[in-house]
Every structure is written in C-alpha cells, then in structure tokens.
Design a protein around this motif. Structure first.
Motif, short mmCIF file in Angstrom:
data_model
loop_
_atom_site.label_atom_id
_atom_site.label_comp_id
_atom_site.label_asym_id
_atom_site.label_seq_id
_atom_site.Cartn_x
_atom_site.Cartn_y
_atom_site.Cartn_z
N GLN A 197 0.82 -1.20 0.00
CA GLN A 197 0.00 0.00 0.00
C GLN A 197 0.86 1.26 0.00
O GLN A 197 0.60 2.21 -0.75
N GLU A 198 1.89 1.28 0.83
CA GLU A 198 2.77 2.44 0.89
C GLU A 198 3.45 2.68 -0.46
O GLU A 198 3.49 3.81 -0.96
N ALA A 199 3.99 1.61 -1.05
CA ALA A 199 4.68 1.75 -2.33
C ALA A 199 3.74 2.21 -3.43
O ALA A 199 4.09 3.07 -4.25
N LEU A 200 2.52 1.67 -3.44
CA LEU A 200 1.55 2.03 -4.48
C LEU A 200 1.07 3.47 -4.30
O LEU A 200 1.03 4.25 -5.26
N GLU A 201 0.71 3.85 -3.08
CA GLU A 201 0.22 5.20 -2.86
C GLU A 201 1.30 6.25 -3.07
O GLU A 201 1.03 7.34 -3.58
N ASP A 202 2.53 5.93 -2.69
CA ASP A 202 3.63 6.86 -2.94
C ASP A 202 3.86 7.06 -4.44
O ASP A 202 4.11 8.18 -4.91
N ALA A 203 3.78 5.96 -5.20
CA ALA A 203 3.94 6.05 -6.65
C ALA A 203 2.80 6.83 -7.28
O ALA A 203 3.00 7.62 -8.22
N MET A 204 1.59 6.66 -6.75
CA MET A 204 0.44 7.37 -7.30
C MET A 204 0.56 8.87 -7.04
O MET A 204 0.16 9.69 -7.88
N LYS A 205 1.09 9.24 -5.89
CA LYS A 205 1.31 10.67 -5.61
C LYS A 205 2.23 11.28 -6.67
O LYS A 205 1.99 12.37 -7.18
N LYS A 206 3.29 10.55 -7.00
CA LYS A 206 4.23 11.04 -8.02
C LYS A 206 3.56 11.12 -9.39
O LYS A 206 3.98 11.91 -10.24
N ALA A 207 2.53 10.27 -9.58
CA ALA A 207 1.80 10.28 -10.85
C ALA A 207 0.65 11.28 -10.85
O ALA A 207 -0.11 11.35 -11.82
N GLY A 208 0.48 12.01 -9.74
CA GLY A 208 -0.54 13.04 -9.68
C GLY A 208 -1.85 12.63 -9.05
O GLY A 208 -2.86 13.33 -9.21
N VAL A 209 -1.86 11.51 -8.31
CA VAL A 209 -3.08 11.04 -7.64
C VAL A 209 -2.78 10.90 -6.14
O VAL A 209 -2.37 9.83 -5.68
N PRO A 210 -2.98 11.95 -5.35
CA PRO A 210 -2.60 11.93 -3.94
C PRO A 210 -3.69 11.43 -3.00
O PRO A 210 -3.91 12.00 -1.93
N TYR A 211 -4.37 10.36 -3.37
CA TYR A 211 -5.49 9.88 -2.57
C TYR A 211 -5.27 8.42 -2.15
O TYR A 211 -4.60 7.65 -2.85
N PRO A 212 -5.85 8.00 -1.02
CA PRO A 212 -5.68 6.62 -0.56
C PRO A 212 -6.46 5.63 -1.42
O PRO A 212 -7.41 6.00 -2.12
N ILE A 213 -6.06 4.38 -1.35
CA ILE A 213 -6.72 3.32 -2.10
C ILE A 213 -7.49 2.41 -1.15
O ILE A 213 -7.23 2.38 0.05
N MET A 214 -8.43 1.67 -1.69
CA MET A 214 -9.17 0.66 -0.93
C MET A 214 -9.04 -0.67 -1.66
O MET A 214 -9.56 -0.83 -2.75
N PRO A 215 -8.30 -1.64 -1.09
CA PRO A 215 -8.07 -2.90 -1.78
C PRO A 215 -9.23 -3.87 -1.62
O PRO A 215 -10.08 -3.71 -0.74
N ALA A 216 -9.23 -4.90 -2.46
CA ALA A 216 -10.23 -5.97 -2.33
C ALA A 216 -10.02 -6.75 -1.05
O ALA A 216 -10.96 -7.36 -0.51
N GLY A 217 -8.82 -6.74 -0.53
CA GLY A 217 -8.48 -7.43 0.71
C GLY A 217 -7.01 -7.21 0.99
O GLY A 217 -6.29 -6.64 0.17
N ARG A 218 -6.56 -7.67 2.14
CA ARG A 218 -5.16 -7.48 2.52
C ARG A 218 -4.44 -8.81 2.48
O ARG A 218 -5.00 -9.84 2.87
N THR A 219 -3.22 -8.80 2.03
CA THR A 219 -2.39 -10.00 2.09
C THR A 219 -1.30 -9.78 3.14
O THR A 219 -0.89 -8.65 3.41
N ASP A 220 -0.83 -10.86 3.73
CA ASP A 220 0.15 -10.78 4.80
C ASP A 220 1.57 -10.74 4.27
O ASP A 220 1.81 -10.93 3.07
N ARG A 221 2.48 -10.54 5.17
CA ARG A 221 3.89 -10.43 4.82
C ARG A 221 4.36 -11.66 4.04
O ARG A 221 4.12 -12.79 4.45
N GLY A 222 4.98 -11.42 2.89
CA GLY A 222 5.53 -12.50 2.09
C GLY A 222 4.58 -13.14 1.10
O GLY A 222 5.00 -13.96 0.29
N VAL A 223 3.30 -12.77 1.13
CA VAL A 223 2.31 -13.34 0.21
C VAL A 223 2.31 -12.54 -1.09
O VAL A 223 2.45 -11.32 -1.09
N HIS A 224 2.14 -13.24 -2.21
CA HIS A 224 2.19 -12.63 -3.53
C HIS A 224 0.76 -12.45 -4.09
O HIS A 224 -0.20 -13.03 -3.58
#
Length: 286
Positions: free
Chosen positions: A30-57
């Motif tokens: 989430q951090e990596a995606l939202e930070d990249a989106m800010k650089k692309a001009g979209v400074p808003y949070p996202i809402m995922p379909a669900g959360r995956t845990d550490r190490g899950v692809h």
C-alpha cells in the motif's frame, strides 16, 4: 468538479514487502503504491479488495481509488508504471460502472499455493514454493499427492473454518467452492482454492494441516472434526512464500475487467510466481 472512480488491477511479489496494509515499519504494498500514485498526480488513498500478509504474492489484487478532476484511468495507466518498484506492477486501470467497490462488490477469490512434493525446486521457483522437508513437523515424511488431494477435497462446502484461521477474523460460515491439487511438473504441485471469502491465514492453515494429516502427524479424525465443527487442532500454518492471491471475482454486471484480460493478463511478468512451468497441468486424483 467531482473526482472520478478508478479500479486498479495490480500484481506484486510479496517477498520483500511487509504485507499489503500500510504500517509504521514501512515497505508495504500500500505504501509503495500510494507513494507512486502521488508522483503520478493522484494523492489519494486506495481501498483494496483485501489485505495480504507479509511474504504473500498477488497475481490479481484489485483496488478502488478516486482520481482528480479531469484525470482519467488512461492517464494513470501511462503515468503510474514508471514510479512503481520492480516487484509491483499495474495490469489494468479502468473506470468502473457506478456502484463498484473493490472490496464490497467482490463475489469471491481464488488462492493458489505451491508445494514441492517431489524432486528439488528449481532456483527460479525456490523463493515461491513450500518445501515440506524444511518444516520440523513434516521432516522425513513421505507425502503422497493422492492423499493430500483427498484431505484438501474434504474441506469443500459451507462450514465454520474457525479451526483454520486466526481468531481475530470474524467467525462465520464461509463457502469453499473447490479445493484441488494439480501437478505442474518436476515434483511441483499447486493447490487451487476458490471460495466466497477467507479468514486470515485460512489457506495457509488448511494446506499445512492437510499436509500434517497426510504425513500422519495429525489424526484424520481430528482434522475432519475441525472441518465439521470448528474444533481446535494443533494445525500447521504453511509458510507465506508459497501463497498467491490468484484472482478476485465480481458479478458480471460490476466486473471492471474483461474475460479476455482475465485469461491473458496484460502486463503480468512471465516469470515465477505468475508464469507456470511449461509441463502439462494435471489434477491429482483424490
């Protein structure tokens, strides 16, 4: 002017992420995606379909986001990818139909779990598969694919999976539509699980406990009682590295993505854990 909605289909290798959800320790999807989106001009949070845990692809994670006025999903498709890290990518960005929500509109999910039941994992696949001999409770066991498939298949149905997920997840009936084991070649096998919803760690506990039962380290009576009544068992949580969120399903009238895109995912890396080995795929007999 109103912000316009967008649905994002993203992929990621979870090895170096601390899970999906943003947290103080950092380095999350989430951090990596939202930070990249800010650089692309979209400074808003996202809402995922669900959360995956550490190490899950994830081959298919879906997120809802609002775009600035006059900013289109086509613009995001062009501007976002250059700012994403190597293990995170965008497949499709699209304006969904009114009422779509990545999480609340979802009708079900498919997870896949990779296990090396024979031979030795290749260097390319080693970071993405479970090797049973590395688990102390399975070390030295002979795991027959037919037996593993039988035990996994016993979990299909609508039931209380309380014994197979963290108790922090809501206890409620969930439907496991299918649970099958497929041979991919070279001793590599893949568990495919489809359901209307999964509790936290449910796939990992279900796979690990089926392996434990197949190895004779957990009695089949206790395993089946856990499935039938939610009776607590000393199960095994299979490691995160073998788990892949394969697909998020939506009703046809709400699905932002076409059947063709689901069959041939645009922009998905043709390398593990997404691309399967070239050997024929066969289902192990239960």
């Amino acid at each position: 002017m109103k912000r316009t909605p967008a649905a994002l289909w993203i992929w990621y290798r979870g090895t170096d992420f601390r899970g999906f959800q943003r947290q103080p320790e950092g380095n999350t999807v989430q951090e990596a995606l939202e930070d990249a989106m800010k650089k692309a001009g979209v400074p808003y949070p996202i809402m995922p379909a669900g959360r995956t845990d550490r190490g899950v692809h994830a081959r298919m994670q879906v997120a809802s986001v609002r775009l600035p006025p006059c900013y289109t999903s086509e613009m995001l498709s062009e501007r976002l990818p250059p700012h994403l890290p190597p293990d995170l990518g965008l497949c499709v960005a699209r304006r969904p139909v009114p009422g779509f929500h990545a999480q609340w509109s979802a009708a079900g999910k498919e997870y896949r779990y990779r296990i090396q039941l024979g031979g030795t994992a290749s260097a390319a696949w080693l970071p993405y598969v479970m090797e049973p001999h590395t688990e102390p409770r399975l070390e030295g066991s002979v795991l027959k694919p037919e037996r593993v498939a039988e035990l996994l298949g016993a979990a299909v149905g609508r039931r209380d999976f309380h014994a197979f997920h963290e108790h922090s997840s809501l206890r409620k009936p969930r439907t496991l539509e299918s649970s099958t084991l497929h041979e991919l070649g070279g001793g590599l096998f893949e568990v495919r699980l489809k359901g209307d919803g999964f509790g936290r760690y449910q796939v990992r506990y279900l796979v690990g406990s089926a392996l434990l039962t197949a190895a004779g380290a957990l009695s089949e009576e206790h395993y089946r009682a856990a499935l039938d009544s939610g009776t607590t068992i000393p199960g095994l949580k299979a490691p995160a590295k073998g788990l892949l969120l394969w697909e998020v399903r939506y009703p046809a009238e709400l699905d932002p993505f076409t059947p063709e895109e689901r069959a041939r995912v645009p922009g998905l890396p043709q390398t593990p854990p997404f691309a399967l080995p070239s050997e024929p795929d066969t289902e192990a007999a239960a």
